[in-house]
Design a protein around this motif. Structure first.
Motif, mmCIF file in Angstrom:
data_model
loop_
_atom_site.group_PDB
_atom_site.id
_atom_site.type_symbol
_atom_site.label_atom_id
_atom_site.label_comp_id
_atom_site.label_asym_id
_atom_site.label_seq_id
_atom_site.Cartn_x
_atom_site.Cartn_y
_atom_site.Cartn_z
ATOM 1 N N LEU A 40 0.845 -1.199 0.000
ATOM 2 C CA LEU A 40 0.000 0.000 0.000
ATOM 3 C C LEU A 40 0.877 1.243 0.000
ATOM 4 N N ALA A 41 0.446 2.276 -0.725
ATOM 5 C CA ALA A 41 1.195 3.526 -0.755
ATOM 6 C C ALA A 41 1.212 4.152 0.638
ATOM 7 N N THR A 92 -0.235 8.734 -3.799
ATOM 8 C CA THR A 92 0.396 10.019 -3.475
ATOM 9 C C THR A 92 1.395 10.392 -4.564
ATOM 10 N N ARG A 93 1.536 11.687 -4.791
ATOM 11 C CA ARG A 93 2.526 12.191 -5.740
ATOM 12 C C ARG A 93 3.141 13.451 -5.149
ATOM 13 N N GLN A 94 4.387 13.720 -5.511
ATOM 14 C CA GLN A 94 4.977 15.011 -5.191
ATOM 15 C C GLN A 94 5.434 15.648 -6.495
ATOM 16 N N VAL A 95 5.278 16.971 -6.573
ATOM 17 C CA VAL A 95 5.581 17.659 -7.813
ATOM 18 C C VAL A 95 5.932 19.106 -7.464
ATOM 19 N N ALA A 96 6.775 19.725 -8.284
ATOM 20 C CA ALA A 96 7.147 21.116 -8.029
ATOM 21 C C ALA A 96 6.175 22.055 -8.736
ATOM 22 N N VAL A 97 5.711 23.064 -8.001
ATOM 23 C CA VAL A 97 4.921 24.135 -8.600
ATOM 24 C C VAL A 97 5.719 25.419 -8.430
ATOM 25 N N ASP A 98 6.196 25.953 -9.530
ATOM 26 C CA ASP A 98 7.002 27.169 -9.487
ATOM 27 C C ASP A 98 8.170 27.020 -8.518
ATOM 28 N N GLY A 141 3.167 20.632 -14.456
ATOM 29 C CA GLY A 141 3.592 19.424 -13.754
ATOM 30 C C GLY A 141 2.526 18.916 -12.802
ATOM 31 N N PHE A 142 1.852 19.870 -12.128
ATOM 32 C CA PHE A 142 0.806 19.488 -11.181
ATOM 33 C C PHE A 142 -0.320 18.747 -11.909
ATOM 34 N N ARG A 143 -0.660 19.270 -13.095
ATOM 35 C CA ARG A 143 -1.753 18.666 -13.864
ATOM 36 C C ARG A 143 -1.429 17.212 -14.205
ATOM 37 N N VAL A 144 -0.200 16.972 -14.620
ATOM 38 C CA VAL A 144 0.232 15.612 -14.957
ATOM 39 C C VAL A 144 0.180 14.726 -13.716
ATOM 40 N N ALA A 145 0.714 15.258 -12.593
ATOM 41 C CA ALA A 145 0.742 14.458 -11.364
ATOM 42 C C ALA A 145 -0.672 14.147 -10.880
ATOM 43 N N LEU A 146 -1.571 15.143 -10.988
ATOM 44 C CA LEU A 146 -2.962 14.916 -10.581
ATOM 45 C C LEU A 146 -3.610 13.853 -11.464
ATOM 46 N N SER A 147 -3.378 13.932 -12.756
ATOM 47 C CA SER A 147 -3.964 12.949 -13.674
ATOM 48 C C SER A 147 -3.447 11.551 -13.366
ATOM 49 N N GLU A 148 -2.153 11.455 -13.115
ATOM 50 C CA GLU A 148 -1.569 10.143 -12.784
ATOM 51 C C GLU A 148 -2.161 9.587 -11.501
ATOM 52 N N LEU A 149 -2.308 10.460 -10.502
ATOM 53 C CA LEU A 149 -2.828 10.012 -9.213
ATOM 54 C C LEU A 149 -4.289 9.546 -9.358
ATOM 55 N N LEU A 150 -5.084 10.284 -10.129
ATOM 56 C CA LEU A 150 -6.478 9.889 -10.292
ATOM 57 C C LEU A 150 -6.584 8.563 -11.056
ATOM 58 N N LEU A 151 -5.730 8.401 -12.079
ATOM 59 C CA LEU A 151 -5.763 7.138 -12.821
ATOM 60 C C LEU A 151 -5.316 5.980 -11.939
ATOM 61 N N ASP A 152 -4.310 6.235 -11.111
ATOM 62 C CA ASP A 152 -3.842 5.224 -10.168
ATOM 63 C C ASP A 152 -4.999 4.776 -9.264
ATOM 64 N N LEU A 153 -5.703 5.736 -8.657
ATOM 65 C CA LEU A 153 -6.823 5.400 -7.766
ATOM 66 C C LEU A 153 -7.941 4.705 -8.548
ATOM 67 N N ALA A 154 -8.241 5.225 -9.742
ATOM 68 C CA ALA A 154 -9.343 4.653 -10.519
ATOM 69 C C ALA A 154 -9.054 3.201 -10.888
ATOM 70 N N ARG A 155 -7.805 2.938 -11.275
ATOM 71 C CA ARG A 155 -7.457 1.554 -11.613
ATOM 72 C C ARG A 155 -7.502 0.665 -10.374
#
Lengths: 415, 415
Positions: free
Chosen positions: B15-16, B169-175, B266-280
């Motif tokens: 588990l994450a 969970t994901r970590q990503v840089a915003v600005d 970058g945030f958008r990509v990380a959010l999309s990945e996280l949602l797909l991870d949860l959805a799968r």
């Protein structure tokens, strides 16, 4: 091939006995297309050109025989029908067209007609090239030996995983002369390793022109075959053909040219009843079926809206498994109403299982007796009625429950 | 309640582990709403008003908490979230609204906010009035004891028939400043005698205004949660909420107002990945699931057409049972393409199972090896790829197989 399964508990206690239809004859043969020790080819021969009408699958990937029938229907007359089981001749490309051409030509030669007067249907494995030569050589002999009494044999020859043959008959007066309508169908049994096909062949000795026949068929199919679902999957091959030999004219019967002729009123009712009878036999022989579910939606904004909501309920795996479990699970019915995409007001919904109102005004019915509902759910036929409280739209759809046997029939053969 | 079932064979091996999100705290409690000996209430508390975005079920019969969230979303800020499992508070009429009001008021009092700043979700039995007083008295205490490290407990508390908690969970840089996105979900487990609910709660410490958050969420949900299906049944209660605490601003993070700000790439990509991870994870915990199916349709006339065809394949009981039976049954894929109602040319279709092309140009691939396809079908993840050969449209949908266990979970509890 799927394991042989016991006859559906919903099979008719007695099969309908179909009388001959004047002006046509029937023969069957065992060509060994796939099955051993049973008939798998049906030939119907019309003594004179019969008027013909048809409705077909809405699939964008139709089988080669469906393409052939659609192209031939414009001619308006039929001299012969050839049906095989064991191979659906679907998704077979150029070779599929060659097989339908070879079959139509052989049948046309056998009865002295043109290939466009021959109608074809195939059911069984898809993607497997159909070797039409296994049976084209038999057609001349079948045309010769065909007899008036072959309806039961015909229904047997077109079965795949059906657990019983489907037959229905009606007699009705047209302008004072009694005519007969006979019909057979094969159902939504899926044949491992491939898919279902619904085929039905209906014939009458009434004298009705092809355009009138087509108009009546298109209308009658909506509340019958187009209101039946087993698992929401649409075959590439679904075919319903209606033939009128016109032989009743020799007994003084009227020849009727238009569908709105009032002399057809009784015929129209009888045809609708017969189609619904056959369609329900198909639903009741759905794979693994133990219960028939009759979903009626009323109070919708239109009949079309009622039908879409009824299909949403009838196709819901959660509703179908609940019925299999004999659970009056109206919450799942609410879910299926909600997802149908049609107008619905949660706080006006009423839901009945049989005569038991389980929910009203958007809440559990305060007088709801779980024992009474449980008694309904133990029946073989489960009526589910939803009143939306919005308008006059109404529709009924027929389906069966979803049991572990369905999964076993369609998924187990590799394990 | 359904029998306890073993953990899905598709569960993650590990588990994450979710780090804290600055600006928010979590607490759970066991209120005995329905289950015994486990937590069933989750409370999230935001130290300052958090920006909030949400997407909800398309059902025309939504639950009372969905109505509450939709009404509250316009305010754009959240101070607390209260979720209960064991009762969906759906189809409960006036009493349902009273329960959401009582819960929102109690939580608002506990954190010093207004009821419109409280977001609610419920999952479990439907049609059963929810006695909110079982947990409203606990909320003040939960708000006080809530801590930063409660994500795993939160995922546990919202489970119904899920066989594992779903975390990502994901970590990503915003600005230039690193932010965290955490998400939990509960899945399409149906709780006897009632239905599924998909709930997901995602939070970040990034400082993003509510309209930007909503735009990103609406876009990211299409290829993730809106591309997952277990059985085509849509819950009355589906809720996905995304919160941004903005606490990263205290570490020098930018405050971002619009979704098209390039600093969010970058945030958008990380959010999309996280949602797909949860959805799968939800698809892989579908009831009775033993295999994940990834259906990709390409070469369609549009992305929307590709999605509809992919959903037709993913929702087909015949395709899903074939995968359960480890059968590379491409004929059923053809059937599902044909019934989808979108443009398709039978004679251009190509179908792959994994890397094995089984059909091409409308026929079985002449080089197709059944052994190679069978090896693909034995895997836990089955990619099915259909090329329509018509255009550039492309979509992927995620689902699971249909097994006897699905029928048992949803139908057996009465027998």
């Amino acid at each position: 091939m799927a394991q042989s399964t016991p006859v559906s508990p919903l099979a008719p206690t007695e099969l309908a006995a179909l009388p001959p239809i004047d002006g046509m004859r029937i023969a069957t043969a065992a060509a060994g297309i796939k099955y051993k020790g049973r008939t798998d080819v049906l030939m119907m021969v019309f003594d004179a050109p019969a008027a013909v009408a048809g409705v077909f699958t809405t699939s964008r990937c139709p089988s080669a025989p469906v393409d052939h029938c659609r192209a031939s229907l414009g001619g308006g007359t039929a001299r012969a029908v050839v049906v095989n089981s064991g191979n659906a001749n679907a998704f077979t490309g150029r070779r599929g067209r060659q097989a339908t051409e070879a079959t139509a030509e052989a049948a046309a030669d056998a009865v002295g007609a043109t290939p466009r007067e021959v109608f074809l249907a195939s059911t069984g494995v898809i993607g497997e090239p159909l070797d039409a030569h296994k049976f084209t050589g038999l057609l001349a002999g079948l045309a010769e030996t065909a007899g008036a009494d072959g309806w039961r044999s015909a229904a047997d020859a077109i079965m795949t995983t059906d657990t019983y043959p489907k037959l229905a008959t009606r007699q009705v007066a047209v302008d004072g002369v009694t005519v007969t309508i006979n019909g057979i169908a094969k159902g939504a049994g899926m044949i491992a390793p491939d898919m279902a096909t619904m085929l039905s062949f209906v014939a009458t000795d009434a004298a009705i022109a092809a355009p009138a026949l087509q108009a009546m068929l298109s209308q009658a199919v909506a509340p019958s075959f187009n209101s039946v679902t087993v698992d929401s999957d649409t075959s590439t091959s679904d075919t319903l053909l209606l033939f009128a030999t016109g032989a009743a004219a020799a007994r003084g019967g009227a020849t009727i040219e238009t569908a709105d002729d009032p002399r057809l009123d009784g015929f129209r009712v009888a045809l609708s009843e017969l189609l619904l009878d056959l369609a329900r036999q198909v639903a009741r022989d759905g794979e693994g079926a133990r219960k028939e579910i009759q979903v009626t939606v009323e109070g919708a904004t239109s009949d079309a809206a009622a039908k879409r909501i009824a299909l949403s309920i009838a196709n819901s795996p959660l509703v179908k498994t609940a019925v299999a479990g004999e659970d009056a699970n109206w919450g799942r019915v609410v879910m299926a109403v909600g997802k149908a995409g049609e107008e619905a007001d949660r706080d006006r919904l009423a839901i009945h299982f049989g005569d038991i109102r389980v929910a009203v005004d958007g809440e559990r019915d305060p007088d709801y007796s779980e024992d009474a509902a449980a008694a309904v759910m133990r029946r073989a036929e489960i009526p589910i009625r939803v009143d939306l409280g919005l308008g006059q739209g109404r529709w009924t759809v027929y389906t069966c429950d979803l049991t572990k046997e369905y999964v076993a029939i369609n998924g187990d053969y590799r394990s």
